[in-house]
Motif scaffolding. Structure first.
Motif, PDB file in Angstrom:
ATOM      1  N   ARG A   1       0.843  -1.203   0.000  1.00  0.00           N
ATOM      2  CA  ARG A   1       0.000   0.000   0.000  1.00  0.00           C
ATOM      3  C   ARG A   1       0.877   1.251   0.000  1.00  0.00           C
ATOM      4  O   ARG A   1       1.908   1.302   0.656  1.00  0.00           O
ATOM      5  CB  ARG A   1      -0.922   0.013   1.221  1.00  0.00           C
ATOM      6  N   GLN A   2       0.446   2.248  -0.731  1.00  0.00           N
ATOM      7  CA  GLN A   2       1.188   3.503  -0.866  1.00  0.00           C
ATOM      8  C   GLN A   2       0.889   4.453   0.295  1.00  0.00           C
ATOM      9  O   GLN A   2      -0.226   4.471   0.808  1.00  0.00           O
ATOM     10  CB  GLN A   2       0.819   4.194  -2.179  1.00  0.00           C
ATOM     11  N   LEU A   3       1.887   5.233   0.670  1.00  0.00           N
ATOM     12  CA  LEU A   3       1.734   6.265   1.691  1.00  0.00           C
ATOM     13  C   LEU A   3       1.893   7.633   1.034  1.00  0.00           C
ATOM     14  O   LEU A   3       2.661   7.779   0.079  1.00  0.00           O
ATOM     15  CB  LEU A   3       2.796   6.112   2.786  1.00  0.00           C
ATOM     16  N   LYS A   4       1.177   8.601   1.569  1.00  0.00           N
ATOM     17  CA  LYS A   4       1.341   9.967   1.090  1.00  0.00           C
ATOM     18  C   LYS A   4       2.684  10.483   1.571  1.00  0.00           C
ATOM     19  O   LYS A   4       3.096  10.220   2.708  1.00  0.00           O
ATOM     20  CB  LYS A   4       0.215  10.857   1.614  1.00  0.00           C
TER      21      LYS A   4
ATOM     22  N   THR B   1       6.278  11.147   8.271  1.00  0.00           N
ATOM     23  CA  THR B   1       5.130  10.597   7.542  1.00  0.00           C
ATOM     24  C   THR B   1       4.433   9.469   8.301  1.00  0.00           C
ATOM     25  O   THR B   1       3.344   9.066   7.933  1.00  0.00           O
ATOM     26  CB  THR B   1       5.560  10.036   6.176  1.00  0.00           C
ATOM     27  N   GLY B   2       5.111   8.929   9.318  1.00  0.00           N
ATOM     28  CA  GLY B   2       4.569   7.790  10.053  1.00  0.00           C
ATOM     29  C   GLY B   2       4.907   6.451   9.429  1.00  0.00           C
ATOM     30  O   GLY B   2       4.446   5.407   9.891  1.00  0.00           O
TER      31      GLY B   2
ATOM     32  N   THR C   1       2.599   4.806  19.020  1.00  0.00           N
ATOM     33  CA  THR C   1       2.427   6.218  19.332  1.00  0.00           C
ATOM     34  C   THR C   1       3.351   6.984  18.397  1.00  0.00           C
ATOM     35  O   THR C   1       4.563   6.753  18.380  1.00  0.00           O
ATOM     36  CB  THR C   1       2.781   6.519  20.803  1.00  0.00           C
ATOM     37  N   PHE C   2       2.757   7.856  17.586  1.00  0.00           N
ATOM     38  CA  PHE C   2       3.501   8.701  16.659  1.00  0.00           C
ATOM     39  C   PHE C   2       3.681  10.069  17.315  1.00  0.00           C
ATOM     40  O   PHE C   2       2.698  10.666  17.755  1.00  0.00           O
ATOM     41  CB  PHE C   2       2.719   8.905  15.356  1.00  0.00           C
ATOM     42  N   VAL C   3       4.901  10.577  17.352  1.00  0.00           N
ATOM     43  CA  VAL C   3       5.163  11.898  17.925  1.00  0.00           C
ATOM     44  C   VAL C   3       5.930  12.730  16.908  1.00  0.00           C
ATOM     45  O   VAL C   3       6.980  12.299  16.409  1.00  0.00           O
ATOM     46  CB  VAL C   3       5.983  11.798  19.236  1.00  0.00           C
TER      47      VAL C   3
ATOM     48  N   ALA D   1      -0.877  15.698  10.622  1.00  0.00           N
ATOM     49  CA  ALA D   1      -2.015  15.593   9.710  1.00  0.00           C
ATOM     50  C   ALA D   1      -1.719  14.570   8.607  1.00  0.00           C
ATOM     51  O   ALA D   1      -2.612  13.818   8.192  1.00  0.00           O
ATOM     52  CB  ALA D   1      -2.342  16.955   9.102  1.00  0.00           C
ATOM     53  N   LEU D   2      -0.475  14.521   8.158  1.00  0.00           N
ATOM     54  CA  LEU D   2      -0.088  13.543   7.138  1.00  0.00           C
ATOM     55  C   LEU D   2      -0.162  12.120   7.699  1.00  0.00           C
ATOM     56  O   LEU D   2      -0.643  11.200   7.013  1.00  0.00           O
ATOM     57  CB  LEU D   2       1.318  13.849   6.627  1.00  0.00           C
ATOM     58  N   ILE D   3       0.267  11.933   8.942  1.00  0.00           N
ATOM     59  CA  ILE D   3       0.155  10.612   9.581  1.00  0.00           C
ATOM     60  C   ILE D   3      -1.312  10.226   9.699  1.00  0.00           C
ATOM     61  O   ILE D   3      -1.685   9.084   9.406  1.00  0.00           O
ATOM     62  CB  ILE D   3       0.833  10.615  10.975  1.00  0.00           C
ATOM     63  N   GLU D   4      -2.143  11.175  10.105  1.00  0.00           N
ATOM     64  CA  GLU D   4      -3.587  10.923  10.205  1.00  0.00           C
ATOM     65  C   GLU D   4      -4.155  10.508   8.850  1.00  0.00           C
ATOM     66  O   GLU D   4      -4.937   9.558   8.757  1.00  0.00           O
ATOM     67  CB  GLU D   4      -4.306  12.173  10.729  1.00  0.00           C
ATOM     68  N   ALA D   5      -3.744  11.200   7.788  1.00  0.00           N
ATOM     69  CA  ALA D   5      -4.216  10.861   6.436  1.00  0.00           C
ATOM     70  C   ALA D   5      -3.752   9.460   6.035  1.00  0.00           C
ATOM     71  O   ALA D   5      -4.529   8.682   5.475  1.00  0.00           O
ATOM     72  CB  ALA D   5      -3.719  11.906   5.436  1.00  0.00           C
ATOM     73  N   ASN D   6      -2.494   9.130   6.335  1.00  0.00           N
ATOM     74  CA  ASN D   6      -1.968   7.806   5.972  1.00  0.00           C
ATOM     75  C   ASN D   6      -2.665   6.684   6.740  1.00  0.00           C
ATOM     76  O   ASN D   6      -3.017   5.656   6.162  1.00  0.00           O
ATOM     77  CB  ASN D   6      -0.454   7.752   6.171  1.00  0.00           C
ATOM     78  N   THR D   7      -2.897   6.872   8.037  1.00  0.00           N
ATOM     79  CA  THR D   7      -3.574   5.821   8.809  1.00  0.00           C
ATOM     80  C   THR D   7      -5.029   5.696   8.377  1.00  0.00           C
ATOM     81  O   THR D   7      -5.567   4.589   8.322  1.00  0.00           O
ATOM     82  CB  THR D   7      -3.488   6.093  10.329  1.00  0.00           C
ATOM     83  N   SER D   8      -5.646   6.809   8.033  1.00  0.00           N
ATOM     84  CA  SER D   8      -7.037   6.793   7.576  1.00  0.00           C
ATOM     85  C   SER D   8      -7.170   6.089   6.226  1.00  0.00           C
ATOM     86  O   SER D   8      -8.055   5.254   6.037  1.00  0.00           O
ATOM     87  CB  SER D   8      -7.561   8.231   7.478  1.00  0.00           C
ATOM     88  N   THR D   9      -6.279   6.414   5.298  1.00  0.00           N
ATOM     89  CA  THR D   9      -6.294   5.794   3.965  1.00  0.00           C
ATOM     90  C   THR D   9      -6.148   4.277   4.064  1.00  0.00           C
ATOM     91  O   THR D   9      -6.783   3.538   3.319  1.00  0.00           O
ATOM     92  CB  THR D   9      -5.160   6.377   3.089  1.00  0.00           C
ATOM     93  N   LEU D  10      -5.309   3.827   5.003  1.00  0.00           N
ATOM     94  CA  LEU D  10      -5.088   2.388   5.178  1.00  0.00           C
ATOM     95  C   LEU D  10      -6.191   1.718   5.996  1.00  0.00           C
ATOM     96  O   LEU D  10      -6.249   0.496   6.069  1.00  0.00           O
ATOM     97  CB  LEU D  10      -3.736   2.138   5.838  1.00  0.00           C
ATOM     98  N   GLY D  11      -7.049   2.520   6.621  1.00  0.00           N
ATOM     99  CA  GLY D  11      -8.128   1.956   7.430  1.00  0.00           C
ATOM    100  C   GLY D  11      -7.647   1.355   8.733  1.00  0.00           C
ATOM    101  O   GLY D  11      -8.238   0.402   9.250  1.00  0.00           O
TER     102      GLY D  11
END
Length: 186
Positions: free
Chosen positions: A11-14, A52-53, A68-70, A78-88
């Protein structure tokens, strides 16, 4: 950037919008997790200066219980949030904290929250690595007894054999990057 292995494999990450962030390369992440593979299942993982996480998400993909991402940048969070959301990824499996790494370490130790089994620290290469001493000083408040602390740094930056009670037991070099592995002294 992509996830190398596990349930999110391929799976691709932003990627970050600017060149100011230096994500850990796919090859270096693969090398890192080849070393960690026997120990990653069910661990609590801390990704400091997460960017990017990608490292923490790779840990989740390979069986970590919680990450835990810091990162101090709200844009990176916000990018980590987008990546975790995209991956479900289930929200119970991770936490994203917008904070300076040393502030997070101090606060976490004071709150006496559950310690981490693995910590990955990848600051901008120009920064000081003194936070590893701070991690060592917190001892059992931040680290489990058999924890591993991995520090990514530039090959020209020599890190000491020990940070407080943490002793280096392995280094891996790849291109311009080095991974130094530390564990609490017995």
């Amino acid at each position: 950037m992509r996830i190398i292995a596990g349930k999110y494999r391929g799976r691709q990450l932003k990627s970050p919008p600017s060149a100011q962030t230096r994500p850990t390369s796919d090859r270096l992440r693969e090398t890192l997790f080849n070393v960690l593979a026997p120990r990653i299942e069910g661990v609590r993982f801390l990704d400091l200066c997460a960017g990017t996480g990608a490292v923490g998400i790779e840990a989740l993909s390979r069986g970590a219980e919680h990450v835990t991402f810091v990162d101090k940048s709200r844009k990176m969070c916000a990018l980590i949030e987008a990546n975790t959301s995209t991956l479900g990824i289930d929200a119970e499996e991770f936490e994203i904290v917008s904070a300076d790494a040393s502030d997070f370490v101090r606060r976490h130790a004071k709150k006496e929250r559950e310690p981490f089994d693995m910590i990955f620290y990848d600051p901008p290469y120009a920064e000081s690595y003194e936070i590893v001493n701070l991690i060592s000083d917190t001892g059992g408040q931040l680290l489990t007894e058999d924890a591993v602390v991995i520090v990514e740094h530039h090959k020209k930056k020599e890190l000491p054999e020990a940070f407080g009670t943490l002793r280096r037991f392995r280094t891996l070099k790849q291109g311009d990057s080095v991974l130094s592995f530390y564990k609490p002294a017995a």
